[in-house]
Write a protein that holds these residues in place. Sequence first.
Motif, PDB file in Angstrom:
ATOM      1  N   HIS A 179       9.777  14.002   6.164  1.00 56.06           N
ATOM      2  CA  HIS A 179      10.430  12.718   6.443  1.00 56.06           C
ATOM      3  C   HIS A 179       9.401  11.596   6.459  1.00 56.06           C
ATOM      4  O   HIS A 179       9.622  10.515   5.883  1.00 56.06           O
ATOM      5  CB  HIS A 179      11.164  12.794   7.777  1.00 56.06           C
ATOM      6  N   LYS A 180       8.262  11.833   7.083  1.00 54.58           N
ATOM      7  CA  LYS A 180       7.216  10.811   7.150  1.00 54.58           C
ATOM      8  C   LYS A 180       6.618  10.539   5.776  1.00 54.58           C
ATOM      9  O   LYS A 180       6.279   9.395   5.444  1.00 54.58           O
ATOM     10  CB  LYS A 180       6.137  11.246   8.141  1.00 54.58           C
ATOM     11  N   ILE A 181       6.482  11.584   4.964  1.00 61.74           N
ATOM     12  CA  ILE A 181       5.952  11.409   3.611  1.00 61.74           C
ATOM     13  C   ILE A 181       6.913  10.569   2.771  1.00 61.74           C
ATOM     14  O   ILE A 181       6.495   9.678   2.020  1.00 61.74           O
ATOM     15  CB  ILE A 181       5.703  12.782   2.950  1.00 61.74           C
ATOM     16  N   ILE A 182       8.200  10.841   2.893  1.00 64.02           N
ATOM     17  CA  ILE A 182       9.204  10.084   2.149  1.00 64.02           C
ATOM     18  C   ILE A 182       9.141   8.600   2.507  1.00 64.02           C
ATOM     19  O   ILE A 182       9.187   7.723   1.643  1.00 64.02           O
ATOM     20  CB  ILE A 182      10.611  10.658   2.409  1.00 64.02           C
ATOM     21  N   TYR A 225       5.880   6.815   1.069  1.00 64.50           N
ATOM     22  CA  TYR A 225       5.882   6.462  -0.344  1.00 64.50           C
ATOM     23  C   TYR A 225       7.127   5.683  -0.768  1.00 64.50           C
ATOM     24  O   TYR A 225       7.306   5.391  -1.951  1.00 64.50           O
ATOM     25  CB  TYR A 225       5.740   7.726  -1.202  1.00 64.50           C
ATOM     26  N   GLY A 226       7.989   5.359   0.194  1.00 63.74           N
ATOM     27  CA  GLY A 226       9.159   4.554  -0.125  1.00 63.74           C
ATOM     28  C   GLY A 226      10.249   5.304  -0.855  1.00 63.74           C
ATOM     29  O   GLY A 226      11.140   4.686  -1.454  1.00 63.74           O
ATOM     30  N   TRP A 227      10.209   6.631  -0.792  1.00 68.98           N
ATOM     31  CA  TRP A 227      11.198   7.433  -1.524  1.00 68.98           C
ATOM     32  C   TRP A 227      12.568   7.403  -0.859  1.00 68.98           C
ATOM     33  O   TRP A 227      13.530   7.945  -1.404  1.00 68.98           O
ATOM     34  CB  TRP A 227      10.723   8.880  -1.651  1.00 68.98           C
ATOM     35  N   ASP A 256      12.693   9.221  -7.830  1.00 69.50           N
ATOM     36  CA  ASP A 256      11.284   9.543  -8.067  1.00 69.50           C
ATOM     37  C   ASP A 256      10.913  10.864  -7.399  1.00 69.50           C
ATOM     38  O   ASP A 256      10.230  11.701  -7.990  1.00 69.50           O
ATOM     39  CB  ASP A 256      10.385   8.424  -7.536  1.00 69.50           C
ATOM     40  N   LEU A 257      11.358  11.030  -6.138  1.00 66.81           N
ATOM     41  CA  LEU A 257      11.043  12.265  -5.424  1.00 66.81           C
ATOM     42  C   LEU A 257      11.659  13.466  -6.134  1.00 66.81           C
ATOM     43  O   LEU A 257      10.996  14.487  -6.335  1.00 66.81           O
ATOM     44  CB  LEU A 257      11.544  12.196  -3.985  1.00 66.81           C
TER      45      LEU A 257
END
Length: 650
Positions: A182-185, A188-190, A198-199
């Motif tokens: 969740h934090k990674i998304i 990167y604005g996914w 993109d993801l």
Amino acid sequence: MELGRSNYEKARKLGIKTVNHYKSNGWNAHVPSLDAILSRESIVSEVNLGLTEIPIKKIKGTRTNARRSAFAPDFMPILGPSTEFAAKWVYLYEAHIEEGIREPIKVYEYLNWYYVEEGNKRVSVLSYSEAVLISAYVTRLIPRYDKEDKTIVIYYEFLDFYKSHQINYLWFTEVGSFVKMHKIIEKYGWHQEDKKGDLRSIYYQFKTLYKKLGGDQIPITTGDAFLQYLDVYPYREGITEVLEENLKSLWAELEIIGSSNKYELELTPTELEKKPLFFGLTNLPFAMKEAKIAFLHAKSKDTSAWTYGHEIGRQHLENVMGDSVTTICINNVPEDERAYDDLKKAAEEDYDIIFATSPAFIHETLKASLAYEHIRFLNCSESLSFRHFRTYFGRIFEPNFLVGMIAGAMSKTNQLGYVVTYPIPEVISSINAYALGARFLNPFAEVFVKWVDATTVGCEDECYKIDQQLMDMGVDIICHQESTDLKTSLKHSGIYFADELRNGQKPICLASPHWHWGVFYEKIVRNIMSGNYNKISGLLGNNERAISYWWGMDAGVVDIMYSESKLPEPLINSVTFMKKMIVDGVHHPFTGPIYNQKKELVVEAGTHISNEAILDMDWFVYGVNGSIPSINAREQNHKLLELYSVKKKY
């Protein structure tokens, strides 16, 4: 119809092959049914998710037993070509070739797997045709929460994750991974509408390559591998251009994650590490007469007690090894992906050995070790192990047991306070060992744990308030855990009389656990320079286990310091005797019987808890009052907590 019949035969052969494979391994050779897996009593809620696209690979079985005999476990057909079922399959296949299958199926979702209520043959045809997605009306079955069931704990994390992102194609096998994703998304604005695709695109490119390289042979999910990849190689534009090269470099580490025998825990120095060596006579591979050594710190010795301890260790190394070593310390290295730049710089300046002294550097250390395989990298962290570099830490719970003995014996109220920072296994095992030590000499002793966030402004005021709260409860001895920040009142670990803290006066430490990093650095550097670093365990390779050093008081890496003038001589004698018992391996601090806070027996009498259980400790022993906060409860982005923190409990 001829095209459909020939493809049915091909699909049926695949199905029969799968059935035979399952039978030869003693597995159930039919597609599973949901009715056989669960009972209605175990479901607390049904949620209609409406029409959505689901990954065909995540369709695991049927809703009922009715169609089980028609399919292999991979949904390939197995009934004879003259059956009515075969005729319908052929008709559906040809319709798919001509127009495509558009009518949605109906499924139940349970633990992020799908079970078909209506549309089994559609699933079979599309699976055979290697389709990726299928439209489905989905009903979600939510099981009753069980904190002891890891799969259900992870599923509840998934429910939160799905609520935010409506992503169903990712699955992880470790608690905390969905929170991390969740934090990674968000990073990167996914999560933005124009970037959601993109993801999906990046993930499916990764998945295709991962499977091509043999990912099916590693017992982790593709999501697990994807998350590990992003830890080491943060997303950049053009990631797909280097994806294959990076994934191949990372492959041995992914195999470690999936291994049941992940690492070799070295509990005491080998004979080669214990003995000083004369380097001029050795001709072993990798031997060196001189070594350049870099130490990377997250802070400086002036602002961090942790860094100060490692700096004393570096100075010890210079003093005992003289001109044979040249060392440098690199301070204030960011505890995020930027740490790689400092590791890279040290590597390109031809340092032979690089010690990264913060666990927060773990993934950047891995990335650097993959890029510079000729350099010996070591990272100061516990319970995280990799093949390309080694980790090191100390069994600090051992001296904490002795400190607890002193606290229990010196207390007049039987009430002990413990002011602590990070809710990670190392800290929890130290608290438990402290409590067991206190109750070893004083069975009436109780330990009251108070948590303080040492990373926030105003921590010193918060510590003062906590001290006051403990004293108001009747606590007469307070233990302060070591902090990484010298500006706070947690700057020294150890136990103090509460009366000396009451008016803010500088207290005298009765006893404290102590690190001797110089002992470790000397032994490991001698080992590397002698050429025996890899000789002991074999050269690093795809079949080599990861090595993690976890030395204790017997190696001299950790010890206890105490005030001889403040402690009675009989108590000093008892502590000295018990220290020898621990060093000689006669007594283990976590020897049973040990009960948890609910008075449930956790460790049987005459046995002691395993090393792995200590490294993963997430519970308190009986006699400790307080609870363990989670990273989620603290709601902050802190690398150390993300790596080690006890995960969210629902």
